[in-house]
Design a protein around this motif. Structure first.
Motif, PDB file in Angstrom:
ATOM      1  N   TRP A  56       1.078  -0.864   0.292  1.00 33.59           N
ATOM      2  CA  TRP A  56      -0.115  -0.196   0.185  1.00 33.59           C
ATOM      3  C   TRP A  56       0.955   1.182   0.069  1.00 33.59           C
ATOM      4  CZ3 TRP A  56      -5.500  -0.432  -0.193  1.00 33.59           C
ATOM      5  CH2 TRP A  56      -5.819  -2.085  -0.334  1.00 33.59           C
ATOM      6  N   ALA A  57       0.025   2.177  -0.621  1.00 35.95           N
ATOM      7  CA  ALA A  57       0.811   3.849  -0.532  1.00 35.95           C
ATOM      8  C   ALA A  57       1.470   3.930   0.745  1.00 35.95           C
ATOM      9  CB  ALA A  57       0.220   4.766  -0.986  1.00 35.95           C
ATOM     10  N   GLY A  58       0.706   4.272   1.457  1.00 37.05           N
ATOM     11  CA  GLY A  58       0.989   4.083   2.781  1.00 37.05           C
ATOM     12  C   GLY A  58       2.718   3.912   3.727  1.00 37.05           C
ATOM     13  N   GLY A 145       1.526   2.678   8.283  1.00 31.49           N
ATOM     14  CA  GLY A 145       1.192   3.071   7.162  1.00 31.49           C
ATOM     15  C   GLY A 145       0.059   2.349   7.051  1.00 31.49           C
ATOM     16  N   ASP A 146      -0.458   3.656   6.673  1.00 33.77           N
ATOM     17  CA  ASP A 146      -2.081   3.849   5.583  1.00 33.77           C
ATOM     18  C   ASP A 146      -3.209   2.904   6.819  1.00 33.77           C
ATOM     19  OD1 ASP A 146      -3.649   3.864   3.747  1.00 33.77           O
ATOM     20  OD2 ASP A 146      -2.595   2.933   1.948  1.00 33.77           O
ATOM     21  N   TYR A 149      -7.769   4.628   7.321  1.00 32.30           N
ATOM     22  CA  TYR A 149      -8.779   3.936   6.040  1.00 32.30           C
ATOM     23  C   TYR A 149      -9.796   3.973   6.051  1.00 32.30           C
ATOM     24  CZ  TYR A 149      -8.047  -0.279   7.764  1.00 32.30           C
ATOM     25  OH  TYR A 149      -8.302  -1.167   9.148  1.00 32.30           O
ATOM     26  N   ASP A 175       0.889   8.186   4.697  1.00 31.03           N
ATOM     27  CA  ASP A 175      -0.449   8.070   4.429  1.00 31.03           C
ATOM     28  C   ASP A 175      -0.963   9.013   3.058  1.00 31.03           C
ATOM     29  OD1 ASP A 175      -3.549   7.563   5.439  1.00 31.03           O
ATOM     30  OD2 ASP A 175      -3.614   9.943   4.631  1.00 31.03           O
ATOM     31  N   PRO A 176      -1.633   8.687   2.238  1.00 35.01           N
ATOM     32  CA  PRO A 176      -1.835   8.449   0.864  1.00 35.01           C
ATOM     33  C   PRO A 176      -2.175  10.101   0.443  1.00 35.01           C
ATOM     34  CG  PRO A 176      -2.398   6.631   0.848  1.00 35.01           C
ATOM     35  CD  PRO A 176      -1.980   6.865   1.987  1.00 35.01           C
ATOM     36  N   ARG A 178      -5.887   9.819   3.202  1.00 35.97           N
ATOM     37  CA  ARG A 178      -7.105   9.220   3.202  1.00 35.97           C
ATOM     38  C   ARG A 178      -8.172  10.515   3.596  1.00 35.97           C
ATOM     39  NH1 ARG A 178      -6.278   5.374  -0.167  1.00 35.97           N
ATOM     40  NH2 ARG A 178      -5.173   3.492  -0.066  1.00 35.97           N
ATOM     41  N   GLU A 201      -6.328   1.526  -6.057  1.00 33.27           N
ATOM     42  CA  GLU A 201      -6.212   2.584  -6.146  1.00 33.27           C
ATOM     43  C   GLU A 201      -7.366   3.226  -7.051  1.00 33.27           C
ATOM     44  OE1 GLU A 201      -6.207   4.035  -3.413  1.00 33.27           O
ATOM     45  OE2 GLU A 201      -4.051   3.071  -1.745  1.00 33.27           O
ATOM     46  N   LYS A 206       0.207   7.483  -6.277  1.00 32.12           N
ATOM     47  CA  LYS A 206      -0.841   7.859  -5.383  1.00 32.12           C
ATOM     48  C   LYS A 206       0.473   9.057  -4.718  1.00 32.12           C
ATOM     49  CE  LYS A 206      -4.373   7.309  -3.407  1.00 32.12           C
ATOM     50  NZ  LYS A 206      -5.808   7.742  -3.986  1.00 32.12           N
ATOM     51  N   THR A 208       2.005  10.768  -1.647  1.00 32.42           N
ATOM     52  CA  THR A 208       1.963  10.024  -0.101  1.00 32.42           C
ATOM     53  C   THR A 208       2.886  10.641   0.063  1.00 32.42           C
ATOM     54  OG1 THR A 208       1.281   8.154  -1.129  1.00 32.42           O
ATOM     55  CG2 THR A 208       2.330   7.836   1.378  1.00 32.42           C
TER      56      THR A 208
END
Length: 222
Positions: A56-58, A145-146, A149, A175-176, A178, A201, A206, A208
């Motif tokens: 995931w991006a985060g 991370g992430d 959500y 975090d991207p 959110r 996504e 993304k 981030t």
């Protein structure tokens, strides 16, 4: 390791480099939607969605930051909260952390963390637990991370992270953007353009951010 969770990870994910951190490899799913349905995603059952199967991006941004700034974790005890694949935990171990504890509520995620740590030649202590009503123990650095959500998850995570920061831990979050990230609680540390699977996504890149949590003046409850 031959337990069912480990066998499931091996069967449904393949070891491949991480897009934004190619020096690390993870067991990743090739086709997100099929695996999500296979594990009864969208919380239609008690089985969590397979967050462990994707970078995931985060998590990618946070892992990149830790590897590029090893002084963040070097020689310190690290907790990776809601570890997923273990990417951030593995980055912390690679960057010289004195010890890394990766905690998850999904047994398959715990299995994935173990497999991924081994594939990258580092030690990570993977643990099946829900810590959010408690505290970060002896962790000197808490990484997440992430995790913002959903509204329910964000509320619990924030209280946990605030307690950790009040107790003296350095808290970093990837975090991207959110919707439920409480930006007013954080200071921006770094920003990246992170490649992500479009099936997850709906975009290929993304934006981030890595954030540092400001310690509260009083310690939040559980």
């Amino acid at each position: 390791m031959s337990d069912p969770a480990t066998a499931f990870v091996r069967r449904h994910a393949r070891l491949a480099p991480v897009a934004f951190i190619p020096e690390l490899r993870l067991h990743q799913a090739d086709e997100p939607i099929g695996l999500w349905e296979l594990t009864e995603g969208e919380f239609r059952s008690e089985q969590p969605p397979p967050f462990w199967a994707f970078a995931w991006a985060g998590g990618q941004a946070l892992a990149r930051y830790v590897l590029d700034h090893p002084d963040t974790v070097a020689g310190r005890r690290v907790l990776d909260l809601a570890s997923g694949s273990g990417l951030v935990a593995i980055a912390a171990a690679r960057a010289g952390a004195a010890g890394v504890r990766a905690v998850e509520v999904d047994a398959r995620a715990v299995a994935a963390v173990g497999l991924n740590a081994g594939a990258n030649g580092v030690r990570v202590d993977a643990e099946l637990a829900d810590l959010l009503a408690g505290d970060a123990g002896d962790a000197e650095v808490v990484l997440a991370g992430d995790v913002f959500y959903s509204a329910a998850m964000a509320e619990r995570v924030l209280r946990f992270l605030l307690r950790a920061a009040y107790d003296g831990a350095s808290v970093l979050v990837g975090d991207p953007d959110r919707a439920f990230l409480p930006r007013d609680r954080f200071d921006r540390v770094a920003a990246y353009e992170v490649p992500v699977p479009p099936a997850l996504e709906s975009v290929r890149v993304k934006p981030t951010t890595v954030w540092r949590l400001r310690p509260p003046r009083t310690r939040p409850g559980g």
